[in-house]
Design an enzyme around this catalytic site. Structure first.
Site, PDB file in Angstrom:
ATOM      1  N   ASN A  11       0.876  -1.175   0.000  1.00 17.36           N
ATOM      2  CA  ASN A  11       0.000   0.000   0.000  1.00 17.36           C
ATOM      3  C   ASN A  11       0.912   1.224   0.000  1.00 17.36           C
ATOM      4  O   ASN A  11       1.524   1.533   1.013  1.00 17.36           O
ATOM      5  CB  ASN A  11      -0.889  -0.038   1.255  1.00 17.36           C
ATOM      6  CG  ASN A  11      -1.689   1.235   1.430  1.00 17.36           C
ATOM      7  OD1 ASN A  11      -1.752   2.077   0.537  1.00 17.36           O
ATOM      8  ND2 ASN A  11      -2.324   1.363   2.591  1.00 17.36           N
ATOM      9  N   TRP A  12       0.971   1.872  -1.157  1.00 15.89           N
ATOM     10  CA  TRP A  12       1.900   3.012  -1.282  1.00 15.89           C
ATOM     11  C   TRP A  12       1.355   4.269  -0.613  1.00 15.89           C
ATOM     12  O   TRP A  12       2.057   5.275  -0.527  1.00 15.89           O
ATOM     13  CB  TRP A  12       2.220   3.273  -2.761  1.00 15.89           C
ATOM     14  CG  TRP A  12       3.270   2.351  -3.317  1.00 15.89           C
ATOM     15  CD1 TRP A  12       3.720   1.183  -2.756  1.00 15.89           C
ATOM     16  CD2 TRP A  12       4.020   2.523  -4.523  1.00 15.89           C
ATOM     17  NE1 TRP A  12       4.697   0.624  -3.543  1.00 15.89           N
ATOM     18  CE2 TRP A  12       4.901   1.424  -4.633  1.00 15.89           C
ATOM     19  CE3 TRP A  12       4.032   3.484  -5.528  1.00 15.89           C
ATOM     20  CZ2 TRP A  12       5.791   1.271  -5.698  1.00 15.89           C
ATOM     21  CZ3 TRP A  12       4.911   3.329  -6.596  1.00 15.89           C
ATOM     22  CH2 TRP A  12       5.787   2.242  -6.685  1.00 15.89           C
ATOM     23  N   LYS A  13       0.086   4.224  -0.192  1.00 14.18           N
ATOM     24  CA  LYS A  13      -0.530   5.408   0.436  1.00 14.18           C
ATOM     25  C   LYS A  13      -0.333   6.623  -0.485  1.00 14.18           C
ATOM     26  O   LYS A  13      -0.335   6.458  -1.704  1.00 14.18           O
ATOM     27  CB  LYS A  13       0.027   5.611   1.846  1.00 14.18           C
ATOM     28  CG  LYS A  13      -0.086   4.318   2.674  1.00 14.18           C
ATOM     29  CD  LYS A  13       0.162   4.477   4.129  1.00 14.18           C
ATOM     30  CE  LYS A  13      -0.022   3.131   4.828  1.00 14.18           C
ATOM     31  NZ  LYS A  13       0.118   3.205   6.272  1.00 14.18           N
ATOM     32  N   HIS A  95      -9.341   1.225   5.084  1.00 13.96           N
ATOM     33  CA  HIS A  95      -8.066   1.422   5.783  1.00 13.96           C
ATOM     34  C   HIS A  95      -8.285   2.377   6.954  1.00 13.96           C
ATOM     35  O   HIS A  95      -9.060   3.331   6.851  1.00 13.96           O
ATOM     36  CB  HIS A  95      -7.014   1.972   4.813  1.00 13.96           C
ATOM     37  CG  HIS A  95      -5.633   1.923   5.383  1.00 13.96           C
ATOM     38  ND1 HIS A  95      -5.193   2.835   6.315  1.00 13.96           N
ATOM     39  CD2 HIS A  95      -4.622   1.052   5.187  1.00 13.96           C
ATOM     40  CE1 HIS A  95      -3.951   2.514   6.659  1.00 13.96           C
ATOM     41  NE2 HIS A  95      -3.586   1.443   5.989  1.00 13.96           N
ATOM     42  N   GLU A 165      -4.989  -4.743  10.765  1.00 16.89           N
ATOM     43  CA  GLU A 165      -3.956  -3.722  10.929  1.00 16.89           C
ATOM     44  C   GLU A 165      -4.205  -2.943  12.218  1.00 16.89           C
ATOM     45  O   GLU A 165      -4.994  -1.984  12.223  1.00 16.89           O
ATOM     46  CB  GLU A 165      -3.985  -2.746   9.745  1.00 16.89           C
ATOM     47  CG  GLU A 165      -3.708  -3.402   8.410  1.00 16.89           C
ATOM     48  CD  GLU A 165      -3.151  -2.400   7.403  1.00 16.89           C
ATOM     49  OE1 GLU A 165      -2.036  -2.652   6.914  1.00 16.89           O
ATOM     50  OE2 GLU A 165      -3.799  -1.377   7.135  1.00 16.89           O
ATOM     51  N   GLY A 231       3.052  -1.132   4.187  1.00 21.91           N
ATOM     52  CA  GLY A 231       3.088   0.284   3.826  1.00 21.91           C
ATOM     53  C   GLY A 231       4.494   0.713   3.448  1.00 21.91           C
ATOM     54  O   GLY A 231       4.967   0.483   2.331  1.00 21.91           O
ATOM     55  N   GLY A 232       5.193   1.316   4.389  1.00 19.59           N
ATOM     56  CA  GLY A 232       6.510   1.904   4.130  1.00 19.59           C
ATOM     57  C   GLY A 232       7.477   0.970   3.425  1.00 19.59           C
ATOM     58  O   GLY A 232       8.196   1.391   2.502  1.00 19.59           O
TER      59      GLY A 232
HETATM   60  P1  13P Z   1       3.362   0.365   7.565  1.00 14.25           P
HETATM   61  O1  13P Z   1       3.823  -0.927   6.953  1.00 14.25           O
HETATM   62  O2  13P Z   1       4.073   1.564   7.013  1.00 14.25           O
HETATM   63  O3  13P Z   1       3.305   0.301   9.049  1.00 14.25           O
HETATM   64  O4  13P Z   1       1.830   0.573   7.058  1.00 14.25           O
HETATM   65  C1  13P Z   1       0.942  -0.479   7.204  1.00 14.25           C
HETATM   66  C2  13P Z   1      -0.304  -0.144   6.480  1.00 14.25           C
HETATM   67  O5  13P Z   1      -1.049   0.729   6.882  1.00 14.25           O
HETATM   68  C3  13P Z   1      -0.590  -0.867   5.230  1.00 14.25           C
HETATM   69  O6  13P Z   1      -1.882  -0.625   4.796  1.00 14.25           O
END
Ligand code: 13P
Length: 250
Positions: A11-13, A95, A165, A231-232
């Site tokens: 998830n690149w946000k 999310h 999550e 995410g990151g």
């Molecule tokens: P991180 O892996 O950056 O903690 O983010 C998790 C997330 O929200 C994936 O949707």
């Protein structure tokens, strides 16, 4: 005993640009080499079409949200039909960042999930408790209520996937312990089986929250963990590929 293929989804946000799509090349290579693991990346809407071209079929490309309606007067929103036309085959809905920043309710999340499934998407519905819920010992109840409200009662197309999550683990480096993850994934599995029977056994449940190369193997070893929502550590191939490889070894 159901064998569920692991799914590692990035998830690149609100990150990435055209230049960063170059990362998809090495990610696609790793996905091909790993075999037996499904790999997905959900970039911002604007990058879906070029990402599909770059991924070349080895990675499922998806969106981080979709609207419940097909089209209409919904300024700023994007429908599942539009995502599909751009080549997207997946959507993340509910999310915690959208539940918090866009005040999305369980009912709203359910509407989005229904739309995504109707378009045949792999539809990742996210649930997870806050640090306060956990401190109060109500984390399982909170997630149970989210499941009740956010999941559709039935669907004919697409694939429903759950992502647990915990909010306090997202972007913080505070990964949940295997015991915490195991407890919640077992509770989610019970809910899914109680509600959907055999298909609840086949439903993949991902863990998300500070998944990195150095904790992925331990997380994938937990019962009822069928992959990760990252995410990151999904933003570059250097960070993401070792997680895909850990899934392939698990
Ligand atoms: P991180 O892996 O950056 O903690 O983010 C998790 C997330 O929200 C994936 O949707």
């Amino acid at each position: 005993m159901h064998v569920r293929r692991k799914l590692v989804a990035g998830n690149w946000k609100m990150n990435g640009n055209l230049a960063q799509l170059a990362e998809l090349h090495a990610i696609a290579e790793a996905a091909r080499a790993a075999g037996g693991v499904d790999v997905a990346v959900c970039p911002p809407f604007t990058l879906i079409a070029p990402a599909v071209t770059r991924a070349g079929g080895a990675i499922v490309i998806g969106a981080q949200d979709c609207h419940a309606e097909e089209s209409g007067a919904h300024t700023g929103n994007v429908s599942a039909a539009m995502i599909k036309e751009a080549g997207g085959r997946m959507a993340i809905v509910g999310h915690s960042e959208r539940r918090a920043e866009q005040q999305e309710s369980d009912v709203a999340v359910r509407g989005k999930a229904v739309a995504a499934l109707r378009h045949g998407f792999v539809t990742i519905v996210c649930v997870g408790e806050s640090a306060l819920d956990r401190a109060a010992g109500s984390h399982v109840d909170v997630v149970e209520r989210q499941l009740e409200g956010s999941l559709p009662d039935s669907w004919e197309e697409g694939e429903l996937v759950l992502a647990y999550e915990p909010i306090w683990a997202i972007g913080t480096g505070n990964v949940a312990t295997p015991a915490d993850i195991g407890e919640m994934h077992a509770a989610i599995r019970r809910h899914l089986v109680g509600r959907f029977g055999d298909s609840g056994q086949r439903t993949r449940i991902l863990y998300g929250g500070s998944v990195k190369a150095d904790n992925a193997a331990e997380i994938f070893a937990v019962a009822d963990v069928d992959g990760a929502l990252v995410g990151g550590a999904s933003l570059t191939a250097d960070l993401f590929v070792p997680i895909i490889e850990a899934a392939a070894r698990s």
